[in-house]
Design a protein around this motif. Structure first.
Motif, PDB file in Angstrom:
ATOM      1  N   PHE A   1       4.730  11.103  -0.721  1.00 24.98           N
ATOM      2  CA  PHE A   1       4.465   9.724  -1.105  1.00 24.98           C
ATOM      3  C   PHE A   1       5.247   8.822  -0.159  1.00 24.98           C
ATOM      4  CE2 PHE A   1       6.313   6.036  -3.217  1.00 24.98           C
ATOM      5  CZ  PHE A   1       5.196   5.374  -3.702  1.00 24.98           C
ATOM      6  N   ALA A   2       4.596   7.806   0.398  1.00 24.97           N
ATOM      7  CA  ALA A   2       5.297   6.866   1.271  1.00 24.97           C
ATOM      8  C   ALA A   2       4.704   5.479   1.103  1.00 24.97           C
ATOM      9  CB  ALA A   2       5.187   7.295   2.727  1.00 24.97           C
ATOM     10  N   THR A   3       5.569   4.470   0.972  1.00 25.75           N
ATOM     11  CA  THR A   3       5.093   3.089   0.928  1.00 25.75           C
ATOM     12  C   THR A   3       4.860   2.619   2.354  1.00 25.75           C
ATOM     13  OG1 THR A   3       7.356   2.253   0.932  1.00 25.75           O
ATOM     14  CG2 THR A   3       6.303   2.578  -1.209  1.00 25.75           C
ATOM     15  N   GLN A   4       3.966   1.661   2.502  1.00 28.79           N
ATOM     16  CA  GLN A   4       3.632   1.146   3.820  1.00 28.79           C
ATOM     17  C   GLN A   4       3.754  -0.368   3.802  1.00 28.79           C
ATOM     18  OE1 GLN A   4      -0.318   3.045   3.998  1.00 28.79           O
ATOM     19  NE2 GLN A   4       0.502   4.252   5.683  1.00 28.79           N
ATOM     20  N   ALA A   5       4.919  -0.849   4.171  1.00 28.95           N
ATOM     21  CA  ALA A   5       5.177  -2.284   4.236  1.00 28.95           C
ATOM     22  C   ALA A   5       6.514  -2.467   4.940  1.00 28.95           C
ATOM     23  CB  ALA A   5       5.168  -2.904   2.839  1.00 28.95           C
ATOM     24  N   GLY A   6       7.169  -3.580   4.700  1.00 28.37           N
ATOM     25  CA  GLY A   6       8.428  -3.881   5.364  1.00 28.37           C
ATOM     26  C   GLY A   6       9.614  -3.174   4.729  1.00 28.37           C
ATOM     27  N   ARG A   7      10.790  -3.667   5.021  1.00 28.86           N
ATOM     28  CA  ARG A   7      12.020  -2.989   4.600  1.00 28.86           C
ATOM     29  C   ARG A   7      12.224  -3.014   3.093  1.00 28.86           C
ATOM     30  NH1 ARG A   7      16.527  -6.823   4.152  1.00 28.86           N
ATOM     31  NH2 ARG A   7      17.953  -5.070   4.261  1.00 28.86           N
TER      32      ARG A   7
ATOM     33  N   SER B   1       0.858  -1.173   0.000  1.00 25.04           N
ATOM     34  CA  SER B   1       0.000   0.000   0.000  1.00 25.04           C
ATOM     35  C   SER B   1       0.892   1.220   0.000  1.00 25.04           C
ATOM     36  CB  SER B   1      -0.946   0.018   1.209  1.00 25.04           C
ATOM     37  OG  SER B   1      -0.205   0.041   2.404  1.00 25.04           O
ATOM     38  N   ALA B   2       0.400   2.286  -0.590  1.00 25.43           N
ATOM     39  CA  ALA B   2       1.146   3.534  -0.671  1.00 25.43           C
ATOM     40  C   ALA B   2       0.254   4.656  -0.167  1.00 25.43           C
ATOM     41  CB  ALA B   2       1.565   3.811  -2.108  1.00 25.43           C
ATOM     42  N   LEU B   3       0.805   5.516   0.650  1.00 23.42           N
ATOM     43  CA  LEU B   3       0.057   6.630   1.202  1.00 23.42           C
ATOM     44  C   LEU B   3       0.474   7.915   0.500  1.00 23.42           C
ATOM     45  CD1 LEU B   3      -1.847   7.905   3.316  1.00 23.42           C
ATOM     46  CD2 LEU B   3       0.142   8.065   4.844  1.00 23.42           C
ATOM     47  N   PHE B   4      -0.496   8.610  -0.091  1.00 23.92           N
ATOM     48  CA  PHE B   4      -0.276   9.926  -0.686  1.00 23.92           C
ATOM     49  C   PHE B   4      -0.903  10.964   0.246  1.00 23.92           C
ATOM     50  CE2 PHE B   4      -0.013   7.095  -4.282  1.00 23.92           C
ATOM     51  CZ  PHE B   4       1.007   7.635  -5.059  1.00 23.92           C
ATOM     52  N   THR B   5      -0.137  11.984   0.603  1.00 24.98           N
ATOM     53  CA  THR B   5      -0.635  13.063   1.458  1.00 24.98           C
ATOM     54  C   THR B   5      -0.309  14.394   0.807  1.00 24.98           C
ATOM     55  OG1 THR B   5      -0.218  11.725   3.436  1.00 24.98           O
ATOM     56  CG2 THR B   5      -0.583  14.092   3.759  1.00 24.98           C
TER      57      THR B   5
ATOM     58  N   SER C   1      -5.514  13.070   1.914  1.00 27.35           N
ATOM     59  CA  SER C   1      -4.700  11.863   1.848  1.00 27.35           C
ATOM     60  C   SER C   1      -5.500  10.721   1.234  1.00 27.35           C
ATOM     61  CB  SER C   1      -4.188  11.465   3.234  1.00 27.35           C
ATOM     62  OG  SER C   1      -5.261  11.157   4.091  1.00 27.35           O
ATOM     63  N   GLU C   2      -4.770   9.783   0.682  1.00 23.41           N
ATOM     64  CA  GLU C   2      -5.393   8.590   0.102  1.00 23.41           C
ATOM     65  C   GLU C   2      -4.395   7.452   0.155  1.00 23.41           C
ATOM     66  OE1 GLU C   2      -7.416   7.062  -4.076  1.00 23.41           O
ATOM     67  OE2 GLU C   2      -7.471   9.184  -3.555  1.00 23.41           O
ATOM     68  N   THR C   3      -4.861   6.299   0.614  1.00 23.84           N
ATOM     69  CA  THR C   3      -4.046   5.088   0.618  1.00 23.84           C
ATOM     70  C   THR C   3      -4.427   4.249  -0.593  1.00 23.84           C
ATOM     71  OG1 THR C   3      -3.877   5.084   3.020  1.00 23.84           O
ATOM     72  CG2 THR C   3      -3.405   3.012   1.894  1.00 23.84           C
ATOM     73  N   VAL C   4      -3.440   3.881  -1.382  1.00 26.13           N
ATOM     74  CA  VAL C   4      -3.650   3.076  -2.584  1.00 26.13           C
ATOM     75  C   VAL C   4      -3.074   1.694  -2.319  1.00 26.13           C
ATOM     76  CG1 VAL C   4      -3.108   2.839  -5.029  1.00 26.13           C
ATOM     77  CG2 VAL C   4      -3.468   5.111  -4.047  1.00 26.13           C
ATOM     78  N   SER C   5      -3.884   0.663  -2.452  1.00 27.99           N
ATOM     79  CA  SER C   5      -3.423  -0.711  -2.245  1.00 27.99           C
ATOM     80  C   SER C   5      -3.068  -1.343  -3.580  1.00 27.99           C
ATOM     81  CB  SER C   5      -4.515  -1.530  -1.549  1.00 27.99           C
ATOM     82  OG  SER C   5      -4.767  -1.013  -0.267  1.00 27.99           O
ATOM     83  N   LEU C   6      -1.920  -2.002  -3.618  1.00 31.60           N
ATOM     84  CA  LEU C   6      -1.461  -2.685  -4.826  1.00 31.60           C
ATOM     85  C   LEU C   6      -1.481  -4.182  -4.587  1.00 31.60           C
ATOM     86  CD1 LEU C   6       1.621  -0.464  -5.743  1.00 31.60           C
ATOM     87  CD2 LEU C   6      -0.707  -0.297  -6.598  1.00 31.60           C
TER      88      LEU C   6
END
Length: 196
Positions: A148-154, A106-110, A120-125
């Motif tokens: 823009f920020a991704t939301q997951a592990g390393r 998922s990626a968060l756009f703010t 803001s909007e979270t986009v799930s891939l």
């Protein structure tokens, strides 16, 4: 004749406040078949700055063996901010995204609004490498910056391309006053001819 004057003045006013679309496509960022990184990048009046500490990676369109490939260079990124180089407001219309290593992300756009507040909007891939064009509505207008920020592990990188922005050019006050005066003058002439 009078109606033409009014329409002409209205047309000039519309042109003065119009926005011009800009697509950031990274095509000049890296030579083909390369994988280069830098902390900031500028293109077509916009500045991109890494916020993840890992840099912005500019990659050839055929890199990484996904089931779909970008047709040209793209950006491989974990986090960044985008601002207009001249500090002006802008709107955000769309972007192409694709997962990197075959896992779901998922990626968060703010967006920070120049008038105050954020959107803001979270986009799930989904799992895999399908390219997805994400569209943003009119609430993404009047931005002073975009994050823009991704939301997951390393390994939470996302491949991204074709950021579409609209840079809104400010209208100088004397020009807007002149156009308003021309429109009002045209209306006055039309009223005078109607009563005559």
């Amino acid at each position: 004749m009078t109606m033409k004057t009014v329409l002409l003045a209205a047309g000039f006013a519309a042109l003065a406040t119009s926005a011009s679309a800009v697509t950031i496509d990274f095509d000049d960022a890296a030579p083909q078949s390369s994988y280069t990184s830098q902390m900031s990048y500028s293109e077509d009046g916009f500045d991109l700055t890494s916020t993840s500490g890992f840099g912005l990676y500019f990659v050839d369109g055929n890199y990484d063996g996904g089931s779909q490939t970008f047709t040209s260079d793209f950006l491989h990124v974990r986090g960044m901010t985008v601002e207009a180089s001249d500090g002006s407001d802008f709107s955000f219309s769309s972007v192409d995204l694709r997962g990197w290593d075959g896992t779901a992300f998922s990626a968060l756009f703010t967006g920070t609004l120049s008038a105050g507040g954020t959107v803001s909007e979270t986009v799930s891939l989904a799992t895999g490498h399908d390219i997805t064009t994400v569209l943003f509505d009119t609430s993404w207008t009047g931005l002073s910056s975009l994050e823009f920020a991704t939301q997951a592990g390393r390994f939470s990188y996302i491949n991204t391309d074709n950021y579409v922005f609209n840079a809104v050019a400010p209208v100088p006050l004397p020009a807007s006053d002149l156009m308003l005066g021309a429109a009002l003058g045209g209306l006055a002439v039309a009223r005078r001819r109607k009563t005559a």
